[in-house]
Design an enzyme around this catalytic site. Sequence first.
Site, PDB file in Angstrom:
ATOM      1  N   PHE A  78       2.419   5.866  10.966  1.00 46.04           N
ATOM      2  CA  PHE A  78       2.049   6.723   9.840  1.00 46.04           C
ATOM      3  C   PHE A  78       0.546   6.843   9.668  1.00 46.04           C
ATOM      4  CE2 PHE A  78       3.586   2.526   8.513  1.00 46.04           C
ATOM      5  CZ  PHE A  78       2.382   1.922   8.227  1.00 46.04           C
ATOM      6  N   GLY A  79      -0.238   5.945  10.266  1.00 47.92           N
ATOM      7  CA  GLY A  79      -1.679   6.002  10.098  1.00 47.92           C
ATOM      8  C   GLY A  79      -2.271   4.630   9.844  1.00 47.92           C
ATOM      9  N   VAL A  80      -3.396   4.605   9.182  1.00 47.91           N
ATOM     10  CA  VAL A  80      -4.154   3.364   8.963  1.00 47.91           C
ATOM     11  C   VAL A  80      -3.744   2.717   7.634  1.00 47.91           C
ATOM     12  CG1 VAL A  80      -6.483   2.444   8.576  1.00 47.91           C
ATOM     13  CG2 VAL A  80      -6.100   4.184  10.336  1.00 47.91           C
TER      14      VAL A  80
ATOM     15  N   ASP B 118      14.906   1.555   9.326  1.00 51.27           N
ATOM     16  CA  ASP B 118      13.916   1.017  10.267  1.00 51.27           C
ATOM     17  C   ASP B 118      13.673  -0.459   9.982  1.00 51.27           C
ATOM     18  OD1 ASP B 118      12.157   0.928  12.353  1.00 51.27           O
ATOM     19  OD2 ASP B 118      10.517   1.961  11.331  1.00 51.27           O
TER      20      ASP B 118
ATOM     21  N   ASN C  51       8.425  -4.638  10.093  1.00 52.19           N
ATOM     22  CA  ASN C  51       8.420  -3.962   8.797  1.00 52.19           C
ATOM     23  C   ASN C  51       8.727  -4.894   7.634  1.00 52.19           C
ATOM     24  OD1 ASN C  51       7.654  -1.425   9.685  1.00 52.19           O
ATOM     25  ND2 ASN C  51       9.753  -0.838  10.186  1.00 52.19           N
TER      26      ASN C  51
ATOM     27  N   LYS D 134      -1.772   2.863   2.376  1.00 55.75           N
ATOM     28  CA  LYS D 134      -1.352   3.499   3.633  1.00 55.75           C
ATOM     29  C   LYS D 134      -1.856   4.941   3.622  1.00 55.75           C
ATOM     30  CE  LYS D 134       2.572   0.479   4.236  1.00 55.75           C
ATOM     31  NZ  LYS D 134       3.917   0.316   4.768  1.00 55.75           N
TER      32      LYS D 134
END
Length: 477
Positions: A232-234, A341, A346, A248
């Site tokens: 999803f990114g940093v 997920d 996670n 996030k």
Amino acid sequence: MLGTSQLNGSPSAGANALGSSGVGAPVGNGLTPDMPQKRVVRAMYDYKAAQKGDLSLVQDEEYEVLEETEEHWWKLRDKHGNEGYSPSNYVKEATDIGLHQYDWYLGDATRQRAETILMREEREGCFVVRNSSSTTGMYTISVYCSMSRPQVKHYHIQKDSDNKYYLSHNIKCNSISELIYKHQYNPGGLCTRLRSAPLGNKPPATAGFSRDKWDIPLNEITLLEEIGSGQFGVVRRGKYRNLDVAVKMMKEGTMSEDEFIEEAKVMTKLQHPNLVQLYGVCKRQRPVYIITEFLEYGSLLHYLRQKEKTLSSKTDTLIDMCLQICEGMAYLEKEKFIHRDLAARNCLVGSKNIKVGDFGLARYVVDDEYTGSGGAKFPIKWAAPEVLNYMRFSSKSDVWAFGVLMWEVFTCGKMPYGRRKNADVVAMVQEGLVLDQPRYCPHNVYQVMRECWEQSADQRPSFHDLKTEIGRLNTED
């Protein structure tokens, strides 16, 4: 439970207060006999009101409960007459504080939970007090020491005929708090003197920053160092007032933003000790920023790999990790949420709990590991047969993934199916082949994994049932 305010005066005093007609004048403190008494709670932590309508709390002060129709936010009144909403998990009954006021008290935590927390701290003399699992009304001290090797020792607090508490006969005290104080200066037969509780009395996460605050202006967040990245990114650590948070920063095109924003308001109301708390979103720019609880030890996968030498022989600690994750998933199951997920990467490790993370993102974030015929993407090695064949997700497909997560825990972070390609894993799962029993995994624990990997979703246990089954393993071990 009744608060500290009580009716005053004897029956005769009440009779004297009546007028000639027998009605009218209130009794004693202004309450008529059939009026409900005030319910009073005491703040266990400071809380600073986030917006209008909230009420700030000061630790150790008392508050009157006015309304508790909402599970996570109660309407309270302070001693100055101010009213507003405060987090319900920040207060306790004023008449039932007892040991809860001390940061070393863990309540009904199991032996395994105490060991997990103290082994994570790795500090000589770090200790907790918990309710004895074998004797009702008695207590146990668990303390970390590194004599010949890092370990946790457990000592039952005894009581003599004079109702004095002791661990050794040469130190006896009138209260447990006094006993703890004495042993902080004198080991008195313990493996080491008691030094400090785990990471202080850290407040629990609240269901959102406020009762109705889920849309968070970005200028209220101070962004700090990067702590990770994903599909999803940093992810960066941040500050909201004095509270550590994780931020996030979503990549453009990686999620269905509008749908997620609609759902975020609901998800901020979900609260459980084993779920990473969603505080809200910064939605007024693109891409959106997602604000969650910050957990200091990072991902469970990294933690397992980092601590493999210590954890591989700690069967009871590994079972407790699985139990905590199962408890979080049982709550999601009850609330009709599907994770999609679930994996060690996670889940996050905090000072006192392991928590399931990203439970709200799974339906909106596009993963990059596998694309099914319907266009959706998901991680193959945690996927149930009905997901691989029909893209059919449910709590029972989460149960399959949980079985794989248990395997990750008992291998201390090994990759499921090793280096096999996704296509080979799909073929294995469709043929009914499952992961082998980990080297140090007890047979009864592996049997729980096998139950999670039943080919038919209907044959798999629910998380509610798994929680009971793993809890028994925990007790037995």
